[in-house]
Design a protein around this motif. Sequence first.
Motif, short mmCIF file in Angstrom:
data_model
loop_
_atom_site.label_atom_id
_atom_site.label_comp_id
_atom_site.label_asym_id
_atom_site.label_seq_id
_atom_site.Cartn_x
_atom_site.Cartn_y
_atom_site.Cartn_z
N LYS A 38 1.33 -40.14 13.80
CA LYS A 38 1.63 -41.58 13.82
C LYS A 38 1.89 -42.12 12.43
N GLY A 39 1.98 -41.24 11.43
CA GLY A 39 2.39 -41.66 10.10
C GLY A 39 1.29 -41.73 9.05
N MET A 40 0.04 -41.43 9.40
CA MET A 40 -1.03 -41.52 8.41
C MET A 40 -0.96 -40.35 7.43
N SER A 41 -1.21 -40.63 6.15
CA SER A 41 -1.20 -39.61 5.12
C SER A 41 -2.47 -38.76 5.22
N SER A 42 -2.32 -37.45 5.04
CA SER A 42 -3.48 -36.56 5.09
C SER A 42 -4.42 -36.84 3.92
N HIS A 43 -3.88 -37.25 2.78
CA HIS A 43 -4.71 -37.55 1.61
C HIS A 43 -5.55 -38.80 1.84
N LEU A 94 -6.08 -29.06 0.82
CA LEU A 94 -5.08 -28.03 1.13
C LEU A 94 -4.96 -27.82 2.63
N GLY A 95 -6.11 -27.80 3.31
CA GLY A 95 -6.10 -27.55 4.75
C GLY A 95 -5.41 -28.65 5.54
N TYR A 96 -5.72 -29.89 5.23
CA TYR A 96 -5.13 -31.00 5.98
C TYR A 96 -3.63 -31.14 5.70
N VAL A 97 -3.21 -30.86 4.46
CA VAL A 97 -1.77 -30.87 4.18
C VAL A 97 -1.09 -29.75 4.96
N GLY A 98 -1.74 -28.58 5.01
CA GLY A 98 -1.18 -27.47 5.77
C GLY A 98 -1.05 -27.77 7.24
N ILE A 99 -2.06 -28.44 7.82
CA ILE A 99 -2.01 -28.80 9.24
C ILE A 99 -0.93 -29.85 9.48
N SER A 100 -0.78 -30.79 8.55
CA SER A 100 0.26 -31.81 8.72
C SER A 100 1.66 -31.20 8.70
N ILE A 110 -5.10 -18.82 11.30
CA ILE A 110 -5.32 -18.34 9.94
C ILE A 110 -6.80 -18.42 9.59
N GLY A 111 -7.53 -19.31 10.25
CA GLY A 111 -8.96 -19.42 10.03
C GLY A 111 -9.72 -18.15 10.39
N GLY A 187 1.38 -21.99 5.83
CA GLY A 187 0.58 -20.77 5.88
C GLY A 187 -0.08 -20.46 4.56
N ILE A 188 0.65 -20.66 3.46
CA ILE A 188 0.08 -20.42 2.13
C ILE A 188 -1.04 -21.41 1.83
N LEU A 189 -0.81 -22.69 2.16
CA LEU A 189 -1.82 -23.71 1.92
C LEU A 189 -3.08 -23.45 2.74
N LEU A 190 -2.91 -23.06 3.99
CA LEU A 190 -4.06 -22.80 4.86
C LEU A 190 -4.82 -21.56 4.41
N THR A 191 -4.10 -20.55 3.94
CA THR A 191 -4.77 -19.35 3.43
C THR A 191 -5.61 -19.69 2.20
N ALA A 192 -5.04 -20.49 1.29
CA ALA A 192 -5.79 -20.93 0.11
C ALA A 192 -6.99 -21.78 0.52
N ASP A 193 -6.80 -22.62 1.54
CA ASP A 193 -7.89 -23.44 2.07
C ASP A 193 -9.06 -22.57 2.52
#
Length: 354
Positions: A38-43, A94-100, A110-111, A187-193
């Motif tokens: 709905k447009g909300m920023s992950s940050h 990192l995780g929330y940006v990856g999910i977004s 990946i978890g 995938g890279i962001l979630l792996t780092a997460d």
Amino acid sequence: MMARRWSFYKDLLPVIVMIGIECNDTGLLTLFKAATNKGMSSHVFVAYAYAIATLVLLPAPFFSKRSGELPKINFSILSKIALLGVIGSSSQILGYVGISYSSPTLATSIGNLVPAFTFMLAVIFRMEKLAAKSRSSQAKVIGSIISISGAFVLTFYKGQPIIITRTNLQPFSILNNSVDPNWAIAGILLTADYLLASLWYILQVEVLKEFPDELTMVFFYNVTATIVTTTVGLFIEPSASAWKIRLDMSLLSIICSGVFGKSMSNVVYAWAIHLKGPVYVTSFKPLAVVIAIAMGVMFLDDTLHVGSIFGATIVSIGLYTVLWGKAKEEAEEYVDNLESPSTENVPLLHSYKT
């Protein structure tokens, strides 16, 4: 009677609680994805969630002061908790940006790397024994591999449908319509997460060894995480309009994540780590894919496939094998302690069992 109560607290209760927490976390990921659609920023989301968690746990330090058994909070303890906050909040960002960029399904898939990452770090820090001829070590390694394999079967193999619902949706298909094409970046962001998350689990052992108060530790952790995520959020989202929360799914997801995720889940994780160790806690992570599929069938009218049943069975066998190995290891250590009660030459970070 006391022995039965202790057995329930030490053996059965952690299993029940960890399964419940995995259900809780999977549901929260779904709410987050619905809010970002709905447009909300992950940050913005993660900063507000940590702020709410800090307010929820605000009374925790005052309760801890009433206990004379706890050590005083000093600079050493606060610095370690602050480091825990930096690592944990960075992992969450990192995780929330990856999910977004992708979906909760990819995140839970990946978890499955978390148990492997945590086990390797625990061996490096000598928190877990790894003896090739030990049946308990063999069970933990083999069980982890089986659980991870089963989770990937759940993710990539469907098979014939067993239960076909009205809308014949795929897991989280309601949310997958907005999946970003940059799935490789996700995938890279979630792996780092999850690598940072594994380090986060490991570091908690050291903090709880020095300051065994889960509530107060999580409170100061959330304070640090709030500062870090708010600073990063304001740098990336400087517009005031991005920080305005509408009275819809966005507000609901933030409140639920703050109360049930950043506060309740983190306290439970700290309690379980203090009681059973980080490898035990992360061995439940492959269940997230099973739970995600079950939630899809029950609440989203998803279709149940043969691959889901097959993969869930493999995950269950792997999890049982890990738990059996952990129980056998604890029994062996109990016998060793009776035979040699001396605590000299205790391995680094190994005293969480006491």
